[in-house]
Design a protein around this motif. Structure first.
Motif, PDB file in Angstrom:
ATOM      1  N   UNK A  26       0.861  -1.182   0.000  1.00 11.80           N
ATOM      2  CA  UNK A  26       0.000   0.000   0.000  1.00 11.80           C
ATOM      3  C   UNK A  26       0.894   1.227   0.000  1.00 11.80           C
ATOM      4  N   UNK A  27       0.610   2.192  -0.899  1.00 11.07           N
ATOM      5  CA  UNK A  27       1.479   3.353  -1.069  1.00 11.07           C
ATOM      6  C   UNK A  27       0.650   4.601  -1.343  1.00 11.07           C
ATOM      7  N   UNK A  28       1.328   5.713  -1.573  1.00 17.68           N
ATOM      8  CA  UNK A  28       0.666   6.993  -1.781  1.00 17.68           C
ATOM      9  C   UNK A  28      -0.103   7.099  -3.074  1.00 17.68           C
ATOM     10  N   UNK A  29       0.145   6.220  -4.027  1.00 12.86           N
ATOM     11  CA  UNK A  29      -0.579   6.268  -5.296  1.00 12.86           C
ATOM     12  C   UNK A  29      -1.402   5.008  -5.536  1.00 12.86           C
ATOM     13  N   UNK A  30      -1.598   4.216  -4.512  1.00 13.94           N
ATOM     14  CA  UNK A  30      -2.373   2.988  -4.629  1.00 13.94           C
ATOM     15  C   UNK A  30      -1.566   1.811  -4.122  1.00 13.94           C
ATOM     16  N   UNK A  31      -1.452   0.779  -4.952  1.00 15.55           N
ATOM     17  CA  UNK A  31      -0.681  -0.419  -4.593  1.00 15.55           C
ATOM     18  C   UNK A  31       0.469  -0.560  -5.572  1.00 15.55           C
ATOM     19  N   UNK A  32       1.659  -0.749  -5.043  1.00 12.16           N
ATOM     20  CA  UNK A  32       2.827  -0.993  -5.875  1.00 12.16           C
ATOM     21  C   UNK A  32       3.171  -2.472  -5.759  1.00 12.16           C
ATOM     22  N   UNK A  33       3.414  -3.115  -6.899  1.00 11.77           N
ATOM     23  CA  UNK A  33       3.666  -4.555  -6.936  1.00 11.77           C
ATOM     24  C   UNK A  33       5.122  -4.792  -7.343  1.00 11.77           C
ATOM     25  N   UNK A  34       5.815  -5.560  -6.521  1.00 13.76           N
ATOM     26  CA  UNK A  34       7.236  -5.829  -6.731  1.00 13.76           C
ATOM     27  C   UNK A  34       7.477  -7.327  -6.891  1.00 13.76           C
ATOM     28  N   UNK A  39      12.270  -5.577  -7.874  1.00 15.29           N
ATOM     29  CA  UNK A  39      11.992  -4.767  -9.063  1.00 15.29           C
ATOM     30  C   UNK A  39      10.489  -4.497  -9.169  1.00 15.29           C
ATOM     31  N   UNK A  40      10.152  -3.272  -9.560  1.00 16.91           N
ATOM     32  CA  UNK A  40       8.754  -2.852  -9.676  1.00 16.91           C
ATOM     33  C   UNK A  40       8.111  -3.529 -10.878  1.00 16.91           C
ATOM     34  N   UNK A  41       7.009  -4.255 -10.641  1.00 18.14           N
ATOM     35  CA  UNK A  41       6.271  -4.903 -11.721  1.00 18.14           C
ATOM     36  C   UNK A  41       5.161  -4.005 -12.252  1.00 18.14           C
ATOM     37  N   UNK A  42       4.557  -3.208 -11.372  1.00 19.09           N
ATOM     38  CA  UNK A  42       3.456  -2.353 -11.793  1.00 19.09           C
ATOM     39  C   UNK A  42       2.771  -1.708 -10.613  1.00 19.09           C
TER      40      UNK A  42
END
Length: 108
Positions: A26-34, A39-42
């Motif tokens: 959970x992050x400031x722009x929604x959900x970040x998937x790693x 590495x950031x997937x989306x």
């Protein structure tokens, strides 16, 4: 100890893993998937809301959880593929190809 990923924008809050080892934050722009290597997937963006950051394009997500089919026999128990997101005054859901459960999917 090493830094796994740099979360921006916002401050990371809830964290969940799927059966493939991907990390949902959970992050400031929604959900970040790693990926498991960091590495950031989306991203899954959540809409801005009243009382959120002024001028923000997206809303802070504060928590997340996988849910869905509990898997009554003969369905496997790990088919929880709906991700619920708490962002501001709302709860959103999104159905994913990934799932969360008690362990990795068996190899065919």
């Amino acid at each position: 100890m090493r830094m796994f990923a740099d979360i921006s924008p916002g401050i990371p809050d809830g964290v969940r893993l799927d059966n493939e080892g991907n990390v949902y934050v959970a992050a400031g722009d929604g959900v970040q998937v790693f990926a498991a290597d960091g590495s950031l997937l989306g991203k899954i963006h959540t809409p801005p809301y009243a009382g959120g950051a002024d001028g923000a394009r997206y809303g802070q997500c504060s928590n997340l959880e996988f849910a869905g089919d509990l898997g009554r026999p003969p369905t496997p128990h790990y088919l929880r593929h709906v991700l619920y997101l708490a962002a501001g005054p709302a709860v959103y859901s999104i159905t994913l190809a990934a799932s969360h459960g008690d362990g990795p999917r068996p190899k065919p």
